[in-house]
Design a protein around this motif. Sequence first.
Motif, mmCIF file in Angstrom:
data_model
loop_
_atom_site.group_PDB
_atom_site.id
_atom_site.type_symbol
_atom_site.label_atom_id
_atom_site.label_comp_id
_atom_site.label_asym_id
_atom_site.label_seq_id
_atom_site.Cartn_x
_atom_site.Cartn_y
_atom_site.Cartn_z
ATOM 1 N N LEU A 26 -15.990 -4.271 42.424
ATOM 2 C CA LEU A 26 -15.161 -4.013 43.677
ATOM 3 C C LEU A 26 -13.698 -2.991 43.422
ATOM 4 C CD1 LEU A 26 -15.316 -7.764 44.975
ATOM 5 C CD2 LEU A 26 -17.001 -5.505 45.518
ATOM 6 N N LEU A 27 -13.256 -2.410 44.204
ATOM 7 C CA LEU A 27 -11.879 -1.779 44.018
ATOM 8 C C LEU A 27 -11.037 -2.618 45.023
ATOM 9 C CD1 LEU A 27 -10.062 0.400 43.089
ATOM 10 C CD2 LEU A 27 -10.814 1.558 45.198
ATOM 11 N N LEU A 28 -9.854 -3.195 44.363
ATOM 12 C CA LEU A 28 -8.890 -4.125 45.394
ATOM 13 C C LEU A 28 -8.112 -2.762 45.993
ATOM 14 C CD1 LEU A 28 -7.975 -7.017 45.649
ATOM 15 C CD2 LEU A 28 -5.893 -6.047 44.592
ATOM 16 N N LYS A 29 -8.157 -3.218 47.356
ATOM 17 C CA LYS A 29 -7.325 -2.460 48.312
ATOM 18 C C LYS A 29 -5.886 -2.418 48.331
ATOM 19 C CE LYS A 29 -11.269 -2.751 51.578
ATOM 20 N NZ LYS A 29 -11.445 -3.105 52.965
ATOM 21 N N TRP A 35 -7.221 -0.802 40.308
ATOM 22 C CA TRP A 35 -7.612 -2.261 40.246
ATOM 23 C C TRP A 35 -8.869 -2.845 40.685
ATOM 24 C CZ3 TRP A 35 -3.293 -6.095 42.443
ATOM 25 C CH2 TRP A 35 -3.680 -7.505 41.963
ATOM 26 N N LEU A 36 -9.617 -2.940 39.746
ATOM 27 C CA LEU A 36 -11.295 -3.270 39.863
ATOM 28 C C LEU A 36 -11.247 -4.964 39.540
ATOM 29 C CD1 LEU A 36 -12.823 -0.340 37.950
ATOM 30 C CD2 LEU A 36 -12.471 -0.499 40.417
ATOM 31 N N VAL A 66 -16.211 -1.186 32.609
ATOM 32 C CA VAL A 66 -15.100 -1.076 33.571
ATOM 33 C C VAL A 66 -13.832 -0.872 33.013
ATOM 34 C CG1 VAL A 66 -13.682 -2.334 35.488
ATOM 35 C CG2 VAL A 66 -16.309 -2.348 35.366
ATOM 36 N N SER A 67 -13.254 -1.601 31.916
ATOM 37 C CA SER A 67 -12.149 -1.203 31.161
ATOM 38 C C SER A 67 -11.975 0.412 30.724
ATOM 39 C CB SER A 67 -12.053 -2.142 29.891
ATOM 40 O OG SER A 67 -11.783 -3.429 30.366
ATOM 41 N N HIS A 94 -10.087 -9.916 37.369
ATOM 42 C CA HIS A 94 -9.453 -8.494 37.533
ATOM 43 C C HIS A 94 -9.388 -7.586 36.376
ATOM 44 C CE1 HIS A 94 -7.971 -10.508 41.345
ATOM 45 N NE2 HIS A 94 -8.030 -11.615 40.468
ATOM 46 N N HIS A 95 -9.248 -6.457 36.491
ATOM 47 C CA HIS A 95 -9.245 -5.250 35.501
ATOM 48 C C HIS A 95 -8.042 -4.538 36.126
ATOM 49 C CE1 HIS A 95 -12.886 -7.045 34.413
ATOM 50 N NE2 HIS A 95 -12.948 -6.474 33.199
#
Length: 136
Positions: A26-29, A35-36, A66-67, A94-95
Amino acid sequence: MSNFSLDPQLVADCEWVADLPLCTVLLLKDANYPWLVLVPKIANCKEIIDLSTSQQEQFWRESAAVSRVLQVLFKPDKLNVAALGNVLSQLHIHHIARYKDDISWPKPVWGQHPAKTYETNLLTERVAQISQLLNL
């Protein structure tokens, strides 16, 4: 995985990017930071130790992927990876790509500034870029 569903708060706060073998990406809005969020698709999972050994190994492979995407796409000064779960108990990791000149540096991102809404075109572009780099 058949009983798995995303917590409604994650659905509200994030944009779906991709499904990996174990996790949903997911991509945090919040346009303040790249921020994934990785969410293992395992029902009732609250902690990384709730995953089987093979699931933990798969999680770390997906977290590394993801990183790497965040490093390649955004070239951050630092990557923050965290699994807090104090507000939302469903395991989600969270990433976050951080920069020495971002609005919260050097503090943690939580509670520092209100989320900045993505412009629609940028949100769509980010999701496509991330998905492409994840080779999906």
